[in-house]
Every structure is written in C-alpha cells, then in structure tokens.
Motif scaffolding. Sequence first.
Motif, mmCIF file in Angstrom:
data_model
loop_
_atom_site.group_PDB
_atom_site.id
_atom_site.type_symbol
_atom_site.label_atom_id
_atom_site.label_comp_id
_atom_site.label_asym_id
_atom_site.label_seq_id
_atom_site.Cartn_x
_atom_site.Cartn_y
_atom_site.Cartn_z
ATOM 1 N N UNK A 1 1.003 -1.245 0.172
ATOM 2 C CA UNK A 1 0.003 0.076 -0.130
ATOM 3 C C UNK A 1 1.009 1.342 -0.011
ATOM 4 N N UNK A 2 0.962 1.849 -1.072
ATOM 5 C CA UNK A 2 2.006 2.977 -1.264
ATOM 6 C C UNK A 2 1.302 4.451 -1.479
ATOM 7 N N UNK A 3 -0.378 4.362 -0.897
ATOM 8 C CA UNK A 3 -1.034 5.565 -1.147
ATOM 9 C C UNK A 3 -1.124 6.415 0.038
ATOM 10 N N UNK A 4 -0.577 7.453 0.309
ATOM 11 C CA UNK A 4 -0.639 8.349 1.392
ATOM 12 C C UNK A 4 -1.885 8.961 1.736
ATOM 13 N N UNK A 5 -2.458 8.729 2.768
ATOM 14 C CA UNK A 5 -3.876 9.120 3.079
ATOM 15 C C UNK A 5 -4.145 10.667 3.028
ATOM 16 N N UNK A 6 -2.970 11.573 3.058
ATOM 17 C CA UNK A 6 -3.109 12.742 3.145
ATOM 18 C C UNK A 6 -3.411 13.383 1.670
ATOM 19 N N UNK A 7 -3.177 12.388 0.537
ATOM 20 C CA UNK A 7 -3.602 13.012 -0.758
ATOM 21 C C UNK A 7 -4.933 13.303 -0.814
ATOM 22 N N UNK A 8 -5.787 12.548 -0.173
ATOM 23 C CA UNK A 8 -7.221 12.607 -0.219
ATOM 24 C C UNK A 8 -7.724 14.006 0.989
ATOM 25 N N UNK A 9 -6.731 14.311 1.541
ATOM 26 C CA UNK A 9 -7.272 15.502 2.697
ATOM 27 C C UNK A 9 -7.743 16.700 2.116
ATOM 28 N N UNK A 10 -8.515 17.245 2.636
ATOM 29 C CA UNK A 10 -9.012 18.614 2.052
ATOM 30 C C UNK A 10 -8.124 19.685 2.973
ATOM 31 N N UNK A 11 -7.130 20.503 2.413
ATOM 32 C CA UNK A 11 -6.630 21.621 3.076
ATOM 33 C C UNK A 11 -7.550 22.619 3.926
ATOM 34 N N UNK A 12 -8.651 22.834 3.132
ATOM 35 C CA UNK A 12 -9.663 23.927 3.673
ATOM 36 C C UNK A 12 -10.020 23.631 4.926
ATOM 37 N N UNK A 13 -9.884 22.129 5.400
ATOM 38 C CA UNK A 13 -10.450 21.751 6.804
ATOM 39 C C UNK A 13 -9.349 21.603 7.496
ATOM 40 N N UNK A 14 -8.210 22.139 7.137
ATOM 41 C CA UNK A 14 -6.956 21.841 8.114
ATOM 42 C C UNK A 14 -6.498 23.133 8.584
ATOM 43 N N UNK A 15 -6.890 24.238 7.994
ATOM 44 C CA UNK A 15 -6.511 25.637 8.318
ATOM 45 C C UNK A 15 -7.140 26.266 9.451
ATOM 46 N N UNK A 16 -6.474 27.469 10.028
ATOM 47 C CA UNK A 16 -6.953 28.037 11.146
ATOM 48 C C UNK A 16 -8.076 29.028 11.035
ATOM 49 N N UNK A 17 -8.141 29.317 9.803
ATOM 50 C CA UNK A 17 -9.438 30.572 9.313
ATOM 51 C C UNK A 17 -9.646 30.379 7.864
ATOM 52 N N UNK A 18 -10.967 30.930 7.460
ATOM 53 C CA UNK A 18 -11.464 31.054 6.295
ATOM 54 C C UNK A 18 -10.510 31.978 5.357
ATOM 55 N N UNK B 1 -7.268 31.979 5.761
ATOM 56 C CA UNK B 1 -6.012 31.377 5.271
ATOM 57 C C UNK B 1 -6.422 30.270 4.305
ATOM 58 N N UNK B 2 -7.691 29.979 4.125
ATOM 59 C CA UNK B 2 -8.097 28.677 3.142
ATOM 60 C C UNK B 2 -7.973 29.347 1.822
ATOM 61 N N UNK B 3 -8.221 30.677 1.773
ATOM 62 C CA UNK B 3 -8.071 31.346 0.439
ATOM 63 C C UNK B 3 -6.629 31.947 0.004
ATOM 64 N N UNK B 4 -5.947 31.649 1.173
ATOM 65 C CA UNK B 4 -4.309 32.440 0.741
ATOM 66 C C UNK B 4 -3.627 31.500 -0.273
ATOM 67 N N UNK B 5 -2.940 32.191 -1.219
ATOM 68 C CA UNK B 5 -1.949 31.567 -2.178
ATOM 69 C C UNK B 5 -1.001 30.882 -1.412
ATOM 70 N N UNK B 6 -0.441 31.457 -0.577
ATOM 71 C CA UNK B 6 0.571 30.882 0.570
ATOM 72 C C UNK B 6 0.070 29.640 1.024
ATOM 73 N N UNK B 7 -0.959 29.396 1.561
ATOM 74 C CA UNK B 7 -1.502 28.175 1.981
ATOM 75 C C UNK B 7 -1.672 27.129 0.942
ATOM 76 N N UNK B 8 -2.032 27.542 -0.113
ATOM 77 C CA UNK B 8 -2.240 26.517 -1.090
ATOM 78 C C UNK B 8 -0.956 25.984 -1.570
ATOM 79 N N UNK B 9 0.269 26.951 -1.646
ATOM 80 C CA UNK B 9 1.483 26.754 -2.126
ATOM 81 C C UNK B 9 2.254 25.760 -1.034
ATOM 82 N N UNK B 10 1.794 25.996 0.129
ATOM 83 C CA UNK B 10 2.224 24.988 1.308
ATOM 84 C C UNK B 10 1.605 23.640 1.162
ATOM 85 N N UNK B 11 0.463 23.375 0.766
ATOM 86 C CA UNK B 11 -0.197 22.047 0.599
ATOM 87 C C UNK B 11 0.532 21.512 -0.763
#
Length: 276
Positions: free
Chosen positions: A95-112, A114-124
């Motif tokens: 099993x070489x599939x990392x479960x974080x591939x399916x995670x939604x970064x919008x659900x992991x950020x501190x605020x709405x 941040x969810x729209x921030x290009x910096x956060x998207x780049x971090x993901x």
Amino acid sequence: MDKKYLKRASSGLWLYRRKTPVLLKDKYGSNYIQHTLNTHSYHEAILKRNAINADIEMELAHVKRGSNDKAKFFHYYSQWRKEYEERQAELSKEDLYNPMEDAEPEQLVDSEEDAKSPAVKAAWTAMKTGKIPEEYQPTISELAEEWAKWAEDKKNAKYVSAMSTYVKALVAFLGRDELPCNVTSGQAQRFIDGLLESGKSASTVTHYKSKLQELWRWAVTRERASGDNPWLNTKVEASRKKSKSEHYRNFTDDELTEILAKTEYDKLNSKTWAYP
C-alpha cells in the motif's frame, strides 16, 4: 543526562513537554505542548525531541517576523510536511498510497481567510514534494536566524555569534540578502578568495567556509532551502609567497671607523661590545 523538555510516563515511554511560547498559544490552544515520543529509549527520545523542538522554534521565528505570506507558508508547511513524511514512512510495500493525498486543506487551516491564501495553497502543494517555491524560500539572513534558534541548546554563544558574523559578511559581499539556492559555487569561491586577499589568515577563512557550509547543509537537509551546497567544493588556497626574511649585512669600512671613533672605551664595564 539531558532531559530538557523530556518527561517519562508511568508506562516508561518518553514524552515531549514544554511550556507553549506566548506567540504560539493561539495555534496550540494550551499552556503546554506535549507529544508522546513512542519510545522507551532515552537516546531515541533525544533525537525525536530535537526534531520537534526545531520545528517549534522555526514556527516561533516566523511568527516573530510577522504574519506575511512567507510566515504563513511555513506555519502550515512545517506541520503538514512532517505529518506527510510520517504517514509515508508507515506505508507498506503493498500500500503506497498516502492518505493525506485525499485530505482537504480547507479543513485543516486556522481560518477561512487562510483557506483562500495563495501561500497556504502553495504550502499544501509543497507538502507533497518537499520543494519550496522560490517566493517562499527564506533568505540567507532569515535562514541564519532560524539556525540560531535551533542552535541555542546545541552550540555555545561564541559559535552562534561567529555564524552571524560570517553570514553578514557574505550578504555584504553579495550585495543583497539572496536566497540560498541562488548562491553559486563560483560566488562562494570568490568570497573565500576575497577574504584571503583582504589579509585574513587561511585558518580564519577556513572557519568562514566551514560555518557557511554547515548552514547550507542544515537548510537543505531540513528542506528549508533547495539546490546544492555551494561550499562543498570551495578551496581555501592561501598564497605560498612569503616576504623575504631580513638578514643583517656586514658593516662597511667607513661605518666601522665611525663606530670605533665614537666608542668610549673607558666606560666599558663588560666584555660585550658597546655601541655609541
């Protein structure tokens, strides 16, 4: 025995526990940061403690610099990349599939926001590859600040101060606070040669080289910078040319005549020759 930030549970497992820095309380939501290190080995606990502590110090350094895009990028990248690598290490050959591939970064950020921030998207995106976009990479001086925080409990004050001095000299030589990946081997060698030409000894210049090489190694292995280490192939090659040693010459006949004429023999109290 070094037990800073270490505590042993009743089960025998080591824990990481430190008081939460004031600037990070909003993030951690607690007066203490605590992690189970999942080991009974003291030496393994030390390694895990150092890794966790380095990440926290980096986060703190970025918060102190302000809530700019670069700070926001590393705020998320550091924690996401760490979790991604931990999950990657747990994968089996089947099993070489990392479960974080399916995670939604919008659900992991501190605020709405941040969810729209290009910096956060780049971090993901960078979290999956470990490749930091150039616009978010720390400069040489910023990198040195992070290293100094990391080195607080590992190097003495003189060592840390020397690193700061060498980094400032390099930035002055380059003419700007460059990104580490933009420093070429040629620039590194010219910096070394310039130090020698300025009169610094080969021993002193070797210290410059070794410290800067260490800074780059630290940054690249921790994915704080990309590219190669430009200091690996630089050489400290001091000139072998030495000034001719001075030798005394023989007196001329005229000089000897003058010396003998002015010598007051009656005042000689020793067997050694007395010059006027």
